[in-house]
Design a protein around this motif. Structure first.
Motif, short mmCIF file in Angstrom:
data_model
loop_
_atom_site.label_atom_id
_atom_site.label_comp_id
_atom_site.label_asym_id
_atom_site.label_seq_id
_atom_site.Cartn_x
_atom_site.Cartn_y
_atom_site.Cartn_z
N ALA A 179 1.69 14.77 -13.44
CA ALA A 179 0.73 15.27 -14.15
C ALA A 179 0.53 16.83 -13.82
O ALA A 179 0.42 17.68 -14.79
CB ALA A 179 -0.36 14.67 -13.69
N ALA A 180 0.83 17.25 -12.71
CA ALA A 180 1.00 18.86 -12.41
C ALA A 180 1.96 19.38 -13.01
O ALA A 180 1.96 20.54 -13.55
CB ALA A 180 1.28 18.78 -10.81
N ALA A 181 3.15 18.85 -13.20
CA ALA A 181 4.23 19.26 -14.16
C ALA A 181 4.07 19.68 -15.27
O ALA A 181 4.09 20.69 -15.94
CB ALA A 181 5.65 18.69 -13.82
N LYS A 182 3.47 18.64 -15.99
CA LYS A 182 2.77 18.80 -17.32
C LYS A 182 1.73 19.73 -17.64
O LYS A 182 1.69 20.57 -18.38
CB LYS A 182 2.41 17.35 -17.87
N ARG A 198 0.97 -1.22 -0.07
CA ARG A 198 -0.09 -0.05 -0.05
C ARG A 198 0.84 1.35 0.12
O ARG A 198 0.40 2.15 -0.63
CB ARG A 198 -0.99 0.10 1.19
N GLN A 199 1.84 1.28 0.83
CA GLN A 199 2.93 2.37 0.82
C GLN A 199 3.44 2.42 -0.91
O GLN A 199 3.59 3.79 -1.06
CB GLN A 199 3.92 2.12 1.97
N ALA A 200 3.86 1.58 -1.21
CA ALA A 200 4.50 1.49 -2.63
C ALA A 200 3.35 2.14 -3.64
O ALA A 200 3.86 2.91 -4.48
CB ALA A 200 5.12 0.24 -3.15
N ALA A 201 2.08 1.77 -3.38
CA ALA A 201 1.19 2.09 -4.25
C ALA A 201 0.91 3.66 -4.17
O ALA A 201 0.85 4.33 -5.05
CB ALA A 201 -0.24 1.25 -4.13
N ALA A 202 0.80 3.96 -2.85
CA ALA A 202 0.63 5.18 -2.58
C ALA A 202 1.96 6.28 -2.98
O ALA A 202 1.61 7.42 -3.53
CB ALA A 202 0.47 5.73 -1.17
N ALA A 203 3.26 5.75 -2.83
CA ALA A 203 4.14 6.45 -3.40
C ALA A 203 4.08 6.58 -5.19
O ALA A 203 4.43 7.66 -5.58
CB ALA A 203 5.57 5.85 -3.13
N ARG A 204 3.69 5.52 -5.82
CA ARG A 204 3.53 5.70 -7.33
C ARG A 204 2.57 6.79 -7.59
O ARG A 204 2.74 7.43 -8.61
CB ARG A 204 3.19 4.24 -7.84
N GLU A 205 1.36 6.73 -6.98
CA GLU A 205 0.31 7.45 -7.24
C GLU A 205 0.78 9.09 -6.82
O GLU A 205 0.37 9.77 -7.64
CB GLU A 205 -0.76 7.37 -6.03
N GLU A 206 1.62 9.27 -5.82
CA GLU A 206 2.15 10.76 -5.64
C GLU A 206 3.09 10.98 -6.60
O GLU A 206 3.11 12.29 -7.24
CB GLU A 206 2.86 10.57 -4.35
N GLN A 207 3.93 10.23 -7.13
CA GLN A 207 4.71 10.48 -8.31
C GLN A 207 3.79 10.68 -9.72
O GLN A 207 4.44 11.45 -10.49
CB GLN A 207 5.79 9.14 -8.62
N ARG A 267 1.50 22.53 -15.64
CA ARG A 267 2.19 23.80 -15.64
C ARG A 267 3.03 24.06 -16.81
O ARG A 267 2.85 25.38 -17.26
CB ARG A 267 3.29 23.79 -14.35
N GLU A 268 3.62 22.94 -17.36
CA GLU A 268 4.50 23.17 -18.57
C GLU A 268 3.30 23.59 -19.71
O GLU A 268 3.48 24.62 -20.71
CB GLU A 268 4.90 22.09 -19.13
N ASN A 269 2.06 23.36 -19.76
CA ASN A 269 1.14 23.40 -20.82
C ASN A 269 0.44 24.90 -20.71
O ASN A 269 0.35 25.55 -21.54
CB ASN A 269 -0.19 22.45 -20.77
N LEU A 270 0.29 25.48 -19.10
CA LEU A 270 -0.01 26.43 -19.11
C LEU A 270 0.94 27.66 -19.26
O LEU A 270 0.70 28.64 -19.99
CB LEU A 270 -0.29 26.54 -17.73
N MET A 271 2.14 27.33 -19.32
CA MET A 271 3.43 28.40 -19.64
C MET A 271 3.41 28.38 -21.18
O MET A 271 3.60 29.46 -21.49
CB MET A 271 4.50 27.81 -19.11
N ARG A 272 3.02 27.24 -21.94
CA ARG A 272 3.24 27.27 -23.36
C ARG A 272 1.86 28.14 -23.94
O ARG A 272 2.09 28.99 -24.76
CB ARG A 272 3.27 25.94 -23.82
N ARG A 273 0.86 27.84 -23.31
CA ARG A 273 -0.35 28.59 -23.89
C ARG A 273 -0.31 30.08 -23.56
O ARG A 273 -0.76 30.92 -24.29
CB ARG A 273 -1.64 28.01 -23.15
N LYS A 274 0.17 30.33 -22.31
CA LYS A 274 0.58 31.86 -21.94
C LYS A 274 1.47 32.52 -22.84
O LYS A 274 0.96 33.83 -23.51
CB LYS A 274 0.85 32.00 -20.72
#
Length: 76
Positions: free
Chosen positions: A38-41, A24-33, A43-50
């Motif tokens: 996804a958050a980084a992508k 469960r801890q490993a699955a939680a770590a994978r989910e966090e990664q 942000r990248e998309n938002l910067m490109r669109r701006k």
């Protein structure tokens, strides 16, 4: 010499945990990664669109990397 110096205790994270808890801890770590990636992508998309919006306001060419939005010639 003290007894605990000769035989160090196992890592605190693994001591007393069952296989299911570690899974469960490993699955939680994978989910966090996955969420961080996804958050980084996003942000990248938002910067490109701006930057595209700024370029349009300034009258500069749109430097898109994908397919062109409109045809450049009169062919069908």
């Amino acid at each position: 010499m003290a007894e605990d110096e000769e035989f160090p205790e196992p890592e605190a994270g693994k001591r007393g945990q069952s296989r299911g808890e570690r899974a469960r801890q490993a699955a939680a770590a994978r989910e966090e990664q996955r969420r961080a990636k996804a958050a980084a992508k996003l942000r990248e998309n938002l910067m490109r669109r701006k930057s595209q919006a700024r370029a349009r306001r300034a009258g500069e060419a749109d430097d898109s990397q994908g397919l062109p939005a409109a045809k450049t010639d009169e062919s069908s």
